[in-house]
Design a protein around this motif. Structure first.
Motif, PDB file in Angstrom:
ATOM      1  N   UNK A   1      -3.622  -6.961   8.247  1.00 30.54           N
ATOM      2  CA  UNK A   1      -3.611  -5.520   8.035  1.00 30.54           C
ATOM      3  C   UNK A   1      -3.429  -5.178   6.554  1.00 30.54           C
ATOM      4  N   UNK A   2      -2.662  -5.965   5.844  1.00 34.15           N
ATOM      5  CA  UNK A   2      -2.441  -5.724   4.422  1.00 34.15           C
ATOM      6  C   UNK A   2      -3.759  -5.826   3.658  1.00 34.15           C
ATOM      7  N   UNK A   3      -4.601  -6.770   4.072  1.00 33.22           N
ATOM      8  CA  UNK A   3      -5.881  -6.976   3.395  1.00 33.22           C
ATOM      9  C   UNK A   3      -7.009  -6.159   4.017  1.00 33.22           C
ATOM     10  N   UNK A   4      -6.688  -5.294   4.969  1.00 32.37           N
ATOM     11  CA  UNK A   4      -7.689  -4.414   5.569  1.00 32.37           C
ATOM     12  C   UNK A   4      -8.632  -5.108   6.520  1.00 32.37           C
TER      13      UNK A   4
END
Length: 54
Positions: A45-48
């Motif tokens: 999720x942090x890296x999309x």
């Protein structure tokens, strides 16, 4: 056979020591672990990105 075993032990110990030193030096410059908040969010999720998107 004993000389070969000693060689194996030497290489293993050398690798452990060298890797530990490198990780400690890099750890002084940049964090090697995500913060607790980032861990809760998740790396994908942090890296999309979305893992196993069906």
């Amino acid at each position: 056979m004993c000389i070969q075993l000693l060689g194996i032990v030497f290489v293993v110990v050398l690798n452990i020591v060298t890797t530990s030193i490198i990780c400690n030096v890099v750890g002084l410059v940049v964090p090697l672990r995500l913060s607790e908040e980032e861990l809760q969010t998740g790396d994908d999720a942090i890296h999309g990105e979305e893992a196993y998107a069906l």
